[in-house]
Scaffold this active site. Structure first.
Site, PDB file in Angstrom:
ATOM      1  N   TYR A 208       8.478  -2.451 -10.907  1.00 37.68           N
ATOM      2  CA  TYR A 208       7.081  -2.258 -11.277  1.00 37.68           C
ATOM      3  C   TYR A 208       6.299  -1.323 -10.370  1.00 37.68           C
ATOM      4  O   TYR A 208       5.535  -0.486 -10.834  1.00 37.68           O
ATOM      5  CB  TYR A 208       6.357  -3.620 -11.292  1.00 37.68           C
ATOM      6  CG  TYR A 208       4.847  -3.497 -11.374  1.00 37.68           C
ATOM      7  CD1 TYR A 208       4.229  -3.216 -12.582  1.00 37.68           C
ATOM      8  CD2 TYR A 208       4.053  -3.648 -10.239  1.00 37.68           C
ATOM      9  CE1 TYR A 208       2.846  -3.073 -12.655  1.00 37.68           C
ATOM     10  CE2 TYR A 208       2.673  -3.514 -10.304  1.00 37.68           C
ATOM     11  CZ  TYR A 208       2.072  -3.227 -11.519  1.00 37.68           C
ATOM     12  OH  TYR A 208       0.720  -3.084 -11.584  1.00 37.68           O
TER      13      TYR A 208
ATOM     14  N   CYS B 166       0.840  -1.183   0.000  1.00 35.95           N
ATOM     15  CA  CYS B 166       0.000   0.000   0.000  1.00 35.95           C
ATOM     16  C   CYS B 166       0.877   1.235   0.000  1.00 35.95           C
ATOM     17  O   CYS B 166       2.070   1.163  -0.248  1.00 35.95           O
ATOM     18  CB  CYS B 166      -0.877   0.004   1.250  1.00 35.95           C
ATOM     19  SG  CYS B 166      -1.733  -1.544   1.531  1.00 35.95           S
TER      20      CYS B 166
ATOM     21  N   ASN C 139       2.139  -0.291   5.327  1.00 36.84           N
ATOM     22  CA  ASN C 139       2.476  -0.863   4.020  1.00 36.84           C
ATOM     23  C   ASN C 139       3.394  -2.054   4.264  1.00 36.84           C
ATOM     24  O   ASN C 139       4.470  -1.885   4.847  1.00 36.84           O
ATOM     25  CB  ASN C 139       3.171   0.201   3.166  1.00 36.84           C
ATOM     26  CG  ASN C 139       3.746  -0.339   1.858  1.00 36.84           C
ATOM     27  OD1 ASN C 139       4.608   0.298   1.267  1.00 36.84           O
ATOM     28  ND2 ASN C 139       3.287  -1.472   1.399  1.00 36.84           N
ATOM     29  N   GLY C 140       2.974  -3.229   3.810  1.00 39.08           N
ATOM     30  CA  GLY C 140       3.810  -4.420   3.975  1.00 39.08           C
ATOM     31  C   GLY C 140       3.011  -5.583   4.519  1.00 39.08           C
ATOM     32  O   GLY C 140       1.781  -5.542   4.543  1.00 39.08           O
TER      33      GLY C 140
ATOM     34  N   GLY D 135      -2.286   1.791  -4.336  1.00 41.26           N
ATOM     35  CA  GLY D 135      -3.458   1.119  -3.797  1.00 41.26           C
ATOM     36  C   GLY D 135      -4.729   1.803  -4.241  1.00 41.26           C
ATOM     37  O   GLY D 135      -4.858   3.009  -4.098  1.00 41.26           O
TER      38      GLY D 135
HETATM   39  P1  5GP Z   1       0.589 -11.370 -16.415  1.00 39.02           P
HETATM   40  O1  5GP Z   1      -0.300 -10.832 -17.476  1.00 39.02           O
HETATM   41  O2  5GP Z   1       1.794 -12.078 -16.961  1.00 39.02           O
HETATM   42  O3  5GP Z   1      -0.165 -12.219 -15.429  1.00 39.02           O
HETATM   43  O4  5GP Z   1       1.104 -10.143 -15.534  1.00 39.02           O
HETATM   44  C1  5GP Z   1       2.090  -9.275 -16.001  1.00 39.02           C
HETATM   45  C2  5GP Z   1       1.559  -7.892 -16.148  1.00 39.02           C
HETATM   46  O5  5GP Z   1       0.913  -7.490 -14.944  1.00 39.02           O
HETATM   47  C3  5GP Z   1       2.651  -6.882 -16.405  1.00 39.02           C
HETATM   48  O6  5GP Z   1       2.196  -5.973 -17.397  1.00 39.02           O
HETATM   49  C4  5GP Z   1       2.857  -6.194 -15.080  1.00 39.02           C
HETATM   50  O7  5GP Z   1       3.086  -4.794 -15.279  1.00 39.02           O
HETATM   51  C5  5GP Z   1       1.596  -6.405 -14.343  1.00 39.02           C
HETATM   52  N1  5GP Z   1       1.824  -6.776 -12.944  1.00 39.02           N
HETATM   53  C6  5GP Z   1       2.845  -7.482 -12.431  1.00 39.02           C
HETATM   54  N2  5GP Z   1       2.706  -7.630 -11.099  1.00 39.02           N
HETATM   55  C7  5GP Z   1       1.593  -6.987 -10.751  1.00 39.02           C
HETATM   56  C8  5GP Z   1       0.915  -6.786  -9.505  1.00 39.02           C
HETATM   57  O8  5GP Z   1       1.343  -7.203  -8.441  1.00 39.02           O
HETATM   58  N3  5GP Z   1      -0.230  -6.089  -9.580  1.00 39.02           N
HETATM   59  C9  5GP Z   1      -0.728  -5.596 -10.750  1.00 39.02           C
HETATM   60  N4  5GP Z   1      -1.855  -4.915 -10.730  1.00 39.02           N
HETATM   61  N5  5GP Z   1      -0.122  -5.771 -11.929  1.00 39.02           N
HETATM   62  C10 5GP Z   1       1.019  -6.463 -11.929  1.00 39.02           C
HETATM   63 MG    MG Z   2       1.872  -3.840 -16.938  1.00 37.05          MG
END
Ligand code: 5GP
Ligand code: MG
Length: 460
Positions: free
Chosen positions: A250, A8, A108-109, A34
């Site tokens: 990310y 978060c 957060n965590g 979040g």
């Molecule tokens: P995939 O489609 O392979 O399941 O997920 C990869 C995509 O989801 C990537 O575009 C990445 O930016 C995004 N992504 C990776 N980890 C997370 C996460 O923890 N939460 C969200 N909302 N998106 C994620």
């Molecule tokens: Mg993405």
């Protein structure tokens, strides 16, 4: 493992005038951390008042309720959506009455020994209202406060009981504290703002308030923040570090600087290293927006290949990653992103994303590019294969969801239908971030957990 996940965002401000509006602005800036719920607590001179709710900041904290929050010190929170943790009861900050007054916390965590600690306290007769480790944090601090009446000592004692990831903004009546776990899994920093000081998950919120970055809260530190300054209480002994690599890859905003490393810069370095480790003969490099953008810029620069924005993203589309069913995720991805035909037709294309989790996004986007006339589609990924669940707050659940646990790299390439597939190596990622591997948490890529996890191997 604990109940709801908490990757978060937290914020706290102490100033010489009302802070609610500034807290609100800061929360808007860290909204990406979040989207499920948001809230603000302020101390109004007699009590801590909390306004919170489900949804984005502007929905969770309606303007008329914001206007009722009078106080010169306060904290705020945005909560990340994961399955099984919905509902107002899990919205933060959590605020309680104690023997010494009121206490509010934004977290957060993920506290990894949450279940065993809760079990222990339940056996002693304590009760819990939520499945949230944040409630446990309140109870621990309050328990120690009842004995010592010393806020810093009480927080330190609570830290001694907890394991795992926690970056906290704590409000004890009118006193504001920042707390970062000894591993430093999640970021937390300090800034000087108009009329006072603030703490925040990401430095970009300090910039947004036209403030000045002062320093990171170092792992293991407790920092008391007032309108006039701050006082740091460091850890007394050395402790291993485990900063989450995924914050740079990310999670965080590119314009934030975490522990001295700008997120945008790290992502560009990742792209450059990818170009070195996994070259390809292509006509253009394209990002998967928005998360792959800086990685792709770095790749294009290093490889000397033209960069194009060949996918248009519907900015009003919701998040696809968190949808509960595979069919829903696929349908959502295929309307969220549309290729620009004239850009991709007849070309050999390289697309770059930050990560592959289930493989849903790339499978669909690669086939869209082929439908749009791309001659070849090559894929490069800004993180090593994700193979192990995160217990420290990122929404990466069970091993069997990760495509990299089912196929070899060539098998994944075939599954997503690409001409070639390359991931950055763990060493390459470590080089891009610029900390020693031992100072990072890389558990989702190598299964080596920095803390004890029931049923998992651990590193130390
Ligand atoms: P995939 O489609 O392979 O399941 O997920 C990869 C995509 O989801 C990537 O575009 C990445 O930016 C995004 N992504 C990776 N980890 C997370 C996460 O923890 N939460 C969200 N909302 N998106 C994620
Ligand atoms: Mg993405």
């Amino acid at each position: 493992m604990s109940g709801p996940k908490h990757s978060c965002g937290v914020v706290g401000i102490a100033a010489d005038s009302d802070v609610a509006n500034a807290l609100y602005t800061a929360l808007m800036i860290i909204q990406h951390r979040g989207q499920e719920s948001a809230g603000i607590s302020v101390y109004d001179g007699a009590a801590i008042e909390t306004v919170k709710g489900d949804g984005l900041v502007d929905v969770a904290i309606p303007k008329d309720k914001l206007a009722t929050l009078d106080g010169k010190v306060g904290i705020g929170h945005v909560r990340y959506a994961t399955t099984g943790s919905k509902g107002y009861i899990n919205a933060q900050p959590l605020t309680v009455k104690t023997a010494f007054g009121m206490l509010s916390v934004a977290h957060n965590g993920d506290v990894t020994n949450y279940l065993s600690l809760r079990e222990k306290y339940m056996r002693e007769g304590r009760t819990f209202l939520t499945d949230s480790d944040s409630e446990l944090i309140l109870k621990l601090i309050s328990k120690h406060m009842a004995v010592t009446d010393d806020p810093v000592g009480s927080i330190r004692s609570a830290m001694g009981e907890m394991d795992g990831a926690y970056s906290l903004a704590v409000l004890m009546n009118d006193r504001l504290f920042a707390v970062r776990d000894p591993y430093g899994f999640r970021p937390l920093c300090l800034g000087k703002v108009y009329g006072g000081y603030m703490i925040c998950s990401e430095s970009t919120a300090i910039d947004a308030l036209k403030g000045e970055f002062v320093r990171d809260i170092e792992p293991g530190e407790i920092c008391e923040v007032t309108k006039d300054g701050y006082k740091v209480y460091p850890m007394e002994r050395d402790h291993p570090r485990a900063r989450c690599m995924f914050e740079w890859v990310y999670f965080a905003r590119p314009d934030s600087v975490i522990d001295g490393r700008e997120v945008y810069d790290v992502r560009r370095s990742i792209g450059k290293i990818l170009a070195r480790e996994c070259p390809a003969d292509v006509d253009l490099v394209m990002p998967i927006p928005d998360s792959g953008r800086a990685h792709a810029i770095g790749y294009a620069l290093a490889a000397g290949i033209p960069y194009e924005e060949g996918f248009m993203k519907n900015r009003f589309a919701g998040r696809t990653f968190i949808l509960p069913e595979q069919k829903m995720r696929e349908a959502a991805v295929s309307t969220k992103m549309i290729p620009i035909k004239s850009t991709v037709s007849g070309k050999r294309i390289m697309i770059i994303d930050d990560s592959i989790v289930r493989g849903t996004t790339l499978k669909i986007l690669v086939s869209m590019l082929r439908d749009a006339g791309a001659k070849e589609v090559h894929v490069r990924i800004g993180s090593p294969p994700i193979v192990a669940p995160c217990y420290y707050g990122v929404d990466m659940k069970t091993r069997d969801q990760f495509i990299a646990n089912h196929y070899s790299i060539d098998g994944i390439r075939e599954q997503i239908g690409a001409d070639s597939l390359g991931y950055i190596s763990i060493e390459g990622l470590v080089e891009a971030i610029g900390f020693k591997a031992d100072d990072l948490c890389l558990a989702c890529t190598n299964g080596k957990y920095p803390t004890r996890i029931e049923g998992e191997e651990y590193r130390f």
